[in-house]
Design an enzyme around this catalytic site. Structure first.
Site, PDB file in Angstrom:
ATOM      1  N   TYR A 130       0.803  -1.237   0.000  1.00 14.00           N
ATOM      2  CA  TYR A 130       0.000   0.000   0.000  1.00 14.00           C
ATOM      3  C   TYR A 130       0.833   1.283   0.000  1.00 14.00           C
ATOM      4  O   TYR A 130       0.646   2.140  -0.870  1.00 14.00           O
ATOM      5  CB  TYR A 130      -0.931   0.045   1.226  1.00 14.00           C
ATOM      6  CG  TYR A 130      -2.081  -0.925   1.202  1.00 14.00           C
ATOM      7  CD1 TYR A 130      -3.338  -0.524   0.771  1.00 14.00           C
ATOM      8  CD2 TYR A 130      -1.922  -2.229   1.654  1.00 14.00           C
ATOM      9  CE1 TYR A 130      -4.410  -1.403   0.779  1.00 14.00           C
ATOM     10  CE2 TYR A 130      -2.988  -3.114   1.662  1.00 14.00           C
ATOM     11  CZ  TYR A 130      -4.223  -2.697   1.221  1.00 14.00           C
ATOM     12  OH  TYR A 130      -5.275  -3.567   1.231  1.00 14.00           O
ATOM     13  N   LYS A 142       3.880   6.282  -5.088  1.00 12.90           N
ATOM     14  CA  LYS A 142       4.342   6.427  -6.480  1.00 12.90           C
ATOM     15  C   LYS A 142       3.199   6.924  -7.389  1.00 12.90           C
ATOM     16  O   LYS A 142       3.444   7.683  -8.320  1.00 12.90           O
ATOM     17  CB  LYS A 142       4.924   5.102  -6.999  1.00 12.90           C
ATOM     18  CG  LYS A 142       6.222   4.670  -6.303  1.00 12.90           C
ATOM     19  CD  LYS A 142       7.398   5.603  -6.583  1.00 12.90           C
ATOM     20  CE  LYS A 142       8.720   5.006  -6.094  1.00 12.90           C
ATOM     21  NZ  LYS A 142       9.879   5.876  -6.335  1.00 12.90           N
TER      22      LYS A 142
HETATM   23  P1  NDP Z   1      17.738   1.123  -2.956  1.00  9.55           P
HETATM   24  O1  NDP Z   1      16.930   0.711  -1.784  1.00  9.55           O
HETATM   25  O2  NDP Z   1      18.806   0.246  -3.448  1.00  9.55           O
HETATM   26  O3  NDP Z   1      18.369   2.596  -2.675  1.00  9.55           O
HETATM   27  C1  NDP Z   1      17.563   3.603  -2.160  1.00  9.55           C
HETATM   28  C2  NDP Z   1      18.352   4.878  -2.041  1.00  9.55           C
HETATM   29  O4  NDP Z   1      17.493   5.893  -1.492  1.00  9.55           O
HETATM   30  C3  NDP Z   1      19.555   4.774  -1.087  1.00  9.55           C
HETATM   31  O5  NDP Z   1      20.616   5.529  -1.567  1.00  9.55           O
HETATM   32  C4  NDP Z   1      19.014   5.381   0.200  1.00  9.55           C
HETATM   33  O6  NDP Z   1      20.009   5.928   1.057  1.00  9.55           O
HETATM   34  C5  NDP Z   1      18.161   6.493  -0.388  1.00  9.55           C
HETATM   35  N1  NDP Z   1      17.227   7.047   0.600  1.00  9.55           N
HETATM   36  C6  NDP Z   1      16.294   6.423   1.346  1.00  9.55           C
HETATM   37  N2  NDP Z   1      15.667   7.284   2.154  1.00  9.55           N
HETATM   38  C7  NDP Z   1      16.204   8.505   1.915  1.00  9.55           C
HETATM   39  C8  NDP Z   1      15.995   9.812   2.426  1.00  9.55           C
HETATM   40  N3  NDP Z   1      15.086  10.062   3.400  1.00  9.55           N
HETATM   41  N4  NDP Z   1      16.725  10.846   1.933  1.00  9.55           N
HETATM   42  C9  NDP Z   1      17.646  10.628   0.966  1.00  9.55           C
HETATM   43  N5  NDP Z   1      17.927   9.414   0.466  1.00  9.55           N
HETATM   44  C10 NDP Z   1      17.214   8.362   0.927  1.00  9.55           C
HETATM   45  O7  NDP Z   1      16.686   1.447  -4.112  1.00  9.55           O
HETATM   46  P2  NDP Z   1      16.827   1.300  -5.724  1.00  9.55           P
HETATM   47  O8  NDP Z   1      18.139   1.808  -6.153  1.00  9.55           O
HETATM   48  O9  NDP Z   1      16.376  -0.038  -6.112  1.00  9.55           O
HETATM   49  O10 NDP Z   1      15.680   2.304  -6.181  1.00  9.55           O
HETATM   50  C11 NDP Z   1      15.949   3.533  -6.842  1.00  9.55           C
HETATM   51  C12 NDP Z   1      14.641   4.094  -7.354  1.00  9.55           C
HETATM   52  O11 NDP Z   1      14.055   3.184  -8.290  1.00  9.55           O
HETATM   53  C13 NDP Z   1      13.585   4.309  -6.271  1.00  9.55           C
HETATM   54  O12 NDP Z   1      12.852   5.486  -6.557  1.00  9.55           O
HETATM   55  C14 NDP Z   1      12.675   3.098  -6.423  1.00  9.55           C
HETATM   56  O13 NDP Z   1      11.376   3.328  -5.949  1.00  9.55           O
HETATM   57  C15 NDP Z   1      12.707   2.897  -7.926  1.00  9.55           C
HETATM   58  N6  NDP Z   1      12.353   1.560  -8.388  1.00  9.55           N
HETATM   59  C16 NDP Z   1      13.166   0.498  -8.077  1.00  9.55           C
HETATM   60  C17 NDP Z   1      12.850  -0.764  -8.566  1.00  9.55           C
HETATM   61  C18 NDP Z   1      13.728  -1.939  -8.329  1.00  9.55           C
HETATM   62  O14 NDP Z   1      13.422  -3.027  -8.862  1.00  9.55           O
HETATM   63  N7  NDP Z   1      14.822  -1.812  -7.601  1.00  9.55           N
HETATM   64  C19 NDP Z   1      11.641  -0.990  -9.386  1.00  9.55           C
HETATM   65  C20 NDP Z   1      10.859   0.206  -9.631  1.00  9.55           C
HETATM   66  C21 NDP Z   1      11.226   1.424  -9.142  1.00  9.55           C
HETATM   67  P3  NDP Z   1      20.543   5.133   2.387  1.00  9.55           P
HETATM   68  O15 NDP Z   1      21.641   4.220   1.932  1.00  9.55           O
HETATM   69  O16 NDP Z   1      21.013   6.238   3.263  1.00  9.55           O
HETATM   70  O17 NDP Z   1      19.377   4.373   2.943  1.00  9.55           O
END
Ligand code: NDP
Length: 233
Positions: free
Chosen positions: A152, A158
Site C-alpha cells: 500500500y 508512487k
Molecule cells: P535502494 O533501496 O537500493 O536505494 C535507495 C536509495 O534511497 C539509497 O541511496 C538510500 O540511502 C536512499 N534514501 C532512502 N531514504 C532517503 C531519504 N530520506 N533521503 C535521501 N535518500 C534516501 O533502491 P533502488 O536503487 O532499487 O531504487 C531507486 C529508485 O528506483 C527508487 O525510486 C525506487 O522506488 C525505484 N524503483 C526500483 C525498482 C527496483 O526493482 N529496484 C523498481 C521500480 C522502481 P541510504 O543508503 O542512506 O538508505
C-alpha cells in the site's frame, strides 16, 4: 550538464551518478551520510575530483535541502537537471488492518514529498540552467491496476508522484523544462532483490539518455518507461 541526484550512495542512484560522471557531467550526489559515502564512493571521488560533489541530503529535511541549495548556488550558480531517485519500500506485505500509519506517512515523506520539496527549493537554480529535465524515478507499482496485492504505502506514494509529475510537466512546459516520471524496470538492487531481471547500470544509461534529451518520448504523459514509452496510469 550540472545534475543533482538523490540517493546516490547505492542502487540505481549510484549507477546514475557513475554514468553521468563518465559522460562528462558534473554531479551533486545526495547522500544521507557524507562520512559513509566517502568510503562507499571513494573510487569515484578519486577519479572525478573536479566534477563529483558529495552533498548531505536527506529528502525529508527542508533545512537540509536549503543547505544544499545554498551550497550548489555558491559552487555552480545553476542546475540543469534533477533526478529524484531516493525512495523507500516498507510495510510491503502488510494488509490494511496491520499497516503502521507512521510508516505509511514516512513513505510519503520520502517518495512523494521528498521530490516535491526538492523541486520547490531547486526551481530557481533550474530556471538558470539549460536543456533542463526533472526526472522523478517512479515505479510500475504506481499504476492503479498494478499486479501487487499489498504494498500500500509504496504503490500509493508512487501514484501520487506520477500525479505530481504530470502537474509539474504542465506547469513548466512553457519554459521548455522537461518533466518525467520514469519506471526504471525491476532491477537488481537492495530494493529489487537479486532475482530481478534488470541490471541497474543498464537502466542508468537509459535514464541519463532521457535526461540529456536523446530519447524521443512517445508519450504525452509524464509517466514513461526507460525507453520513453507511456506507462499505464
Ligand atoms: P535502494 O533501496 O537500493 O536505494 C535507495 C536509495 O534511497 C539509497 O541511496 C538510500 O540511502 C536512499 N534514501 C532512502 N531514504 C532517503 C531519504 N530520506 N533521503 C535521501 N535518500 C534516501 O533502491 P533502488 O536503487 O532499487 O531504487 C531507486 C529508485 O528506483 C527508487 O525510486 C525506487 O522506488 C525505484 N524503483 C526500483 C525498482 C527496483 O526493482 N529496484 C523498481 C521500480 C522502481 P541510504 O543508503 O542512506 O538508505
Amino acid at each position: 550538464m550540472k545534475i543533482l541526484i538523490t540517493g546516490a550512495n547505492r542502487g540505481l542512484g549510484n549507477h546514475l551518478t557513475k554514468m553521468a560522471l563518465e559522460k562528462g557531467h558534473s554531479v551533486a550526489a545526495g547522500v544521507r551520510s557524507i562520512k559513509e559515502a566517502e568510503q562507499q564512493m571513494k573510487h569515484l571521488k578519486d577519479q572525478y575530483q573536479n566534477t563529483l560533489l558529495l552533498v548531505e541530503l536527506d529528502v525529508t529535511s527542508e533545512q537540509n535541502i536549503n543547505q544544499v541549495v545554498n551550497q550548489i548556488e555558491k559552487q555552480w550558480g545553476y542546475l540543469d537537471s534533477i533526478i529524484n531517485n531516493a525512495a523507500i519500500m516498507i510495510e510491503r506485505e502488510k494488509t490494511v488492518e496491520d499497516l503502521d500509519m507512521d510508516k505509511v506517512r514516512l513513505t510519503f515523506e520520502v517518495n512523494t514529498f521528498g521530490p516535491m520539496r526538492i523541486v520547490q527549493h531547486f526551481l530557481p537554480l533550474i530556471y538558470a540552467g539549460e536543456n533542463q529535465a526533472i526526472i522523478n524515478i517512479s515505479s510500475e507499482a504506481g499504476t492503479i491496476m498494478n499486479a501487487f496485492p499489498t504494498n500500500y504505502p509504496y504503490s500509493m506514494s508512487k501514484t501520487a508522484l506520477n500525479m505530481f509529475s504530470e502537474r509539474l510537466k504542465e506547469y513548466l512546459k512553457d519554459k521548455r523544462i522537461r518533466v518525467y516520471a520514469v519506471h526504471p524496470g525491476w532491477m537488481k538492487t537492495d530494493m529489487g532483490g537479486m532475482e530481478a531481471p534488470y541490471e541497474p547500470e543498464n537502466t542508468a544509461a537509459k535514464v541519463i539518455n532521457i535526461m540529456e534529451g536523446k530519447v524521443k518520448s512517445y508519450s504525452k504523459i509524464a509517466f514513461i518507461d526507460f525507453n520513453g514509452r507511456p506507462m499505464p496510469l
